[in-house]
Motif scaffolding. Structure first.
Motif, short mmCIF file in Angstrom:
data_model
loop_
_atom_site.label_atom_id
_atom_site.label_comp_id
_atom_site.label_asym_id
_atom_site.label_seq_id
_atom_site.Cartn_x
_atom_site.Cartn_y
_atom_site.Cartn_z
N GLY A 112 72.00 -19.82 61.10
CA GLY A 112 72.24 -20.39 62.42
C GLY A 112 73.48 -19.79 63.05
O GLY A 112 73.45 -19.34 64.22
N VAL A 113 74.58 -19.76 62.31
CA VAL A 113 75.83 -19.22 62.84
C VAL A 113 75.64 -17.74 63.18
O VAL A 113 76.07 -17.27 64.24
CB VAL A 113 76.98 -19.42 61.83
CG1 VAL A 113 78.24 -18.71 62.31
CG2 VAL A 113 77.26 -20.90 61.62
N GLY A 114 74.95 -17.02 62.31
CA GLY A 114 74.70 -15.60 62.55
C GLY A 114 73.92 -15.37 63.83
O GLY A 114 74.24 -14.48 64.63
N LEU A 154 76.20 -16.05 66.86
CA LEU A 154 77.16 -14.96 67.03
C LEU A 154 76.48 -13.71 67.59
O LEU A 154 77.03 -13.05 68.48
CB LEU A 154 77.86 -14.64 65.70
CG LEU A 154 78.85 -15.70 65.19
CD1 LEU A 154 79.44 -15.28 63.85
CD2 LEU A 154 79.97 -15.95 66.20
N ASP A 155 75.28 -13.41 67.09
CA ASP A 155 74.55 -12.24 67.59
C ASP A 155 74.29 -12.36 69.08
O ASP A 155 74.43 -11.39 69.84
CB ASP A 155 73.24 -12.06 66.83
CG ASP A 155 73.46 -11.42 65.47
OD1 ASP A 155 74.54 -10.80 65.29
OD2 ASP A 155 72.59 -11.56 64.58
N GLU A 156 73.92 -13.56 69.48
CA GLU A 156 73.65 -13.80 70.89
C GLU A 156 74.93 -13.62 71.72
O GLU A 156 74.90 -13.03 72.81
CB GLU A 156 73.09 -15.22 71.06
CG GLU A 156 72.17 -15.38 72.25
CD GLU A 156 71.55 -16.77 72.29
OE1 GLU A 156 71.51 -17.34 73.39
OE2 GLU A 156 71.14 -17.28 71.22
N LEU A 157 76.03 -14.14 71.20
CA LEU A 157 77.31 -14.01 71.91
C LEU A 157 77.76 -12.56 71.99
O LEU A 157 78.37 -12.13 72.98
CB LEU A 157 78.39 -14.85 71.21
CG LEU A 157 78.27 -16.37 71.35
CD1 LEU A 157 79.21 -17.08 70.40
CD2 LEU A 157 78.54 -16.80 72.80
N LYS A 206 80.72 -11.58 54.75
CA LYS A 206 79.53 -10.73 54.81
C LYS A 206 79.90 -9.28 54.47
O LYS A 206 79.19 -8.61 53.72
CB LYS A 206 78.95 -10.82 56.22
CG LYS A 206 77.67 -10.03 56.44
CD LYS A 206 76.93 -10.55 57.66
CE LYS A 206 75.63 -9.84 57.90
NZ LYS A 206 75.79 -8.64 58.74
N ARG A 207 81.03 -8.84 55.04
CA ARG A 207 81.46 -7.47 54.76
C ARG A 207 81.69 -7.25 53.27
O ARG A 207 81.38 -6.18 52.73
CB ARG A 207 82.73 -7.15 55.54
CG ARG A 207 82.43 -6.84 57.00
CD ARG A 207 83.70 -6.70 57.82
NE ARG A 207 83.37 -6.33 59.18
CZ ARG A 207 83.35 -5.07 59.62
NH1 ARG A 207 83.68 -4.08 58.83
NH2 ARG A 207 83.02 -4.82 60.87
N ALA A 208 82.25 -8.26 52.60
CA ALA A 208 82.49 -8.13 51.17
C ALA A 208 81.17 -8.09 50.41
O ALA A 208 80.98 -7.29 49.50
CB ALA A 208 83.36 -9.28 50.68
#
Lengths: 269, 260
Positions: free
Chosen positions: A101-103, A106-109, A164-166
């Motif tokens: 959901g958060v992803g 954020l993608d939309e933003l 996520k990067r990690a």
């Protein structure tokens, strides 16, 4: 490409939300389209400090649950055209968060904004993890005292392990240190850690030092981020922070105790 | 004891909880008795306590009888308690005694402490010794296969080890090229090298390698251990090693920390 920046600290009360509000405002004032998201579900504060609490209709959790779209939930800042606030819900709890959901939000933003500032709740629980998971950069807010430094150290460890990067093994999150509530006089008296001490303990690049100031409290109370107050030392320090973040090289200010003149010493401040 | 409780209950009938029993954990100094000779104990104690200033004044102590539990001579507990109280120590109990010593201790008014911890430490030590002998054996038996086994790679860490993080180098050395911060823990079966500040906990030779070493560039550790022999540092890090480059290794059961 939009950048996601988490403002985090581990410890509570160190100035995350104050810093988020001023930093986002500073970016917007310099012409960047910026959104600041309150991840502190259940204890929302960002809208208060941004002075928009009465305009909250839909919030982040409504968007996550598809009960409202982003356009309905985003609140335009009353001082800057480029700045929007995505408030937290006061009635839900952090279980509303899912990584997907958060992803998605954020993608939309990212399609519309240059900078997405994620104001993290204190602690290392779900809300804090959600706020930092998708981050490209992190502002670590630390007070010059041991417990705050220790908690920031812990958060830095989590950034390096659980983001996520990690997890993907891509470039690590770019870390910036902001030391807030700094009182040079107390540092000189040995009651507070110095900038050098904190930097040595955390070993990440320093973005700025914000001096302790009453203007921060009154700014928060009146709902105008302190960076708008150009007379305030804290406001100037936040301005420097944003300039440095944008690549300018500025010397550190406000690290020395103010020398009191004879009159001031005689009659007090 | 029980009768006293019931009596006091009667006395305080209005208040139905005159006494409550609760459990808690305490750290107590342990007095290891090495001889049954009271005069030897007395003189040794006087000497030791004179150096300890007031630290042990009226301190409760536990008497450890492990070293003399096989002794055929009886320890005179009454005299021992007298010796201790003259030196302002308050004996509260004994541990690791033989059954006869225990019964003598009880009649002298001392408790028998069956600390699970004390037993565990001893067992751990035994296990470690066994492990060490095993690891010591291994190279000999596998000496002829040595040529085939690849050189053991060290684990190298280049980023700071932060509070709450734990790094374990299994069957190898651990090399850290960044600070190890307070609350971080670094563990290796082999040696540990830290080319920066060491502020957390470092445990080398955790599977019993008594030859393991720890090297660090700035000694500020909370705890260091080699093969299970550990030392914690609170505010008491000696000046000659504090923030210095040091080597930490074992000599017998003693951790030696020396400046490089």
């Amino acid at each position: 490409m939009a950048r996601v920046i988490v403002v985090t600290s581990g410890k509570g009360g160190v100035g995350k939300t104050t810093s988020s509000a001023s930093f986002a405002t500073g970016l917007a004032k310099r012409g960047n389209k910026t959104v600041v998201i309150d991840f502190d579900v259940g204890l929302r504060n960002l809208d208060l400090i941004m002075g928009c609490e009465r305009r909250v209709v839909y919030d982040f959790v409504n968007v996550l649950n598809n009960e409202a779209n982003l356009k309905q939930a985003l609140i335009k800042d009353k001082h800057c055209d480029n700045l929007f606030v995505l408030p937290a819900s006061q009635t839900r709890d952090k279980d509303a968060f899912t990584l997907e959901g958060v992803g998605r939000v954020l993608d939309e933003l990212k399609e519309e904004f240059d900078y997405i500032i994620c104001d993290s709740p204190a602690g290392i629980e779900k809300g804090a993890i959600m706020a930092l998971y998708y981050a490209d950069e992190a502002l670590i807010i630390t007070n010059p005292e041991v417990s705050s430094v220790r908690d920031s150290d812990r958060i830095l460890g989590i950034l390096a392990a659980k983001s996520k990067r990690a997890e993907e093994g891509s470039d690590p999150i770019k870390e910036h240190l902001i030391i807030t509530r700094y009182v040079p006089k107390r540092v000189e008296m040995g009651q507070m850690l110095s900038v050098e001490d904190v930097q040595e303990l955390l070993s990440i690049p320093l973005l700025g030092v914000i001096p302790e100031s009453e203007t921060v409290l009154s700014a928060s109370n009146s709902g105008v981020p302190v960076i708008h107050d150009e007379m305030s030392l804290s406001g100037q320090a936040y301005s420097d922070v944003v300039d440095r973040f944008m690549g300018e090289e500025l010397p550190l200010r406000f690290l020395e105790a103010e020398k009191k003149g004879l009159l001031k010493r005689l009659f007090g401040t | 004891m029980q009768t006293e409780v019931t009596e006091s209950k009667k006395a305080h009938q209005s208040n139905d909880t005159a006494v409550e029993l609760k459990g808690s954990v305490f750290t107590l100094p342990i007095l290891q008795i090495q001889t049954t000779s009271i005069s030897d104990i007395a003189s040794e104690l006087s000497e030791r306590l004179s150096k300890a200033l007031k630290f042990f004044d009226n301190a409760p102590v536990v008497i450890d009888l492990k070293a003399i539990s096989d002794s055929t001579e009886n320890l005179d507990f009454n005299s021992l308690m007298q010796v201790l109280s003259q030196r302002h120590l308050i004996p509260v109990g004994v541990r690791n005694g033989s059954s006869q010593q225990n019964s003598l201790a009880i009649s002298a008014g001392l408790a028998i402490l069956k600390g699970a911890f004390s037993d565990r430490v001893i067992e751990d030590k035994k296990a470690e010794v066994q492990q060490t002998t095993e690891t010591n054996k291994n190279p000999q038996t596998s000496a002829n296969t040595e040529a085939q086994t690849p050189v053991r790679k060290s684990k190298i860490i280049t980023t700071p080890v932060r509070s709450g993080q734990q790094i374990y180098a299994r069957e190898s050395d651990l090399i850290i090229m960044a600070p190890v911060n307070h609350g971080a823990e670094i563990i290796a079966d082999g040696n540990i090298h830290i080319y920066s500040s060491m502020r957390g906990r470092a445990l080398a030779g955790v599977r019993g390698d008594v030859d393991a070493n720890i090297f660090c560039q700035s000694m500020e550790a909370e705890l260091v251990a080699v093969a299970g022999n550990f030392r914690v540092f609170e505010e008491d890090m000696p000046a000659e090693i504090k923030s210095k480059s040091v080597r930490i290794h074992l000599e017998g059961e003693h951790l030696i920390i020396s400046e490089l």
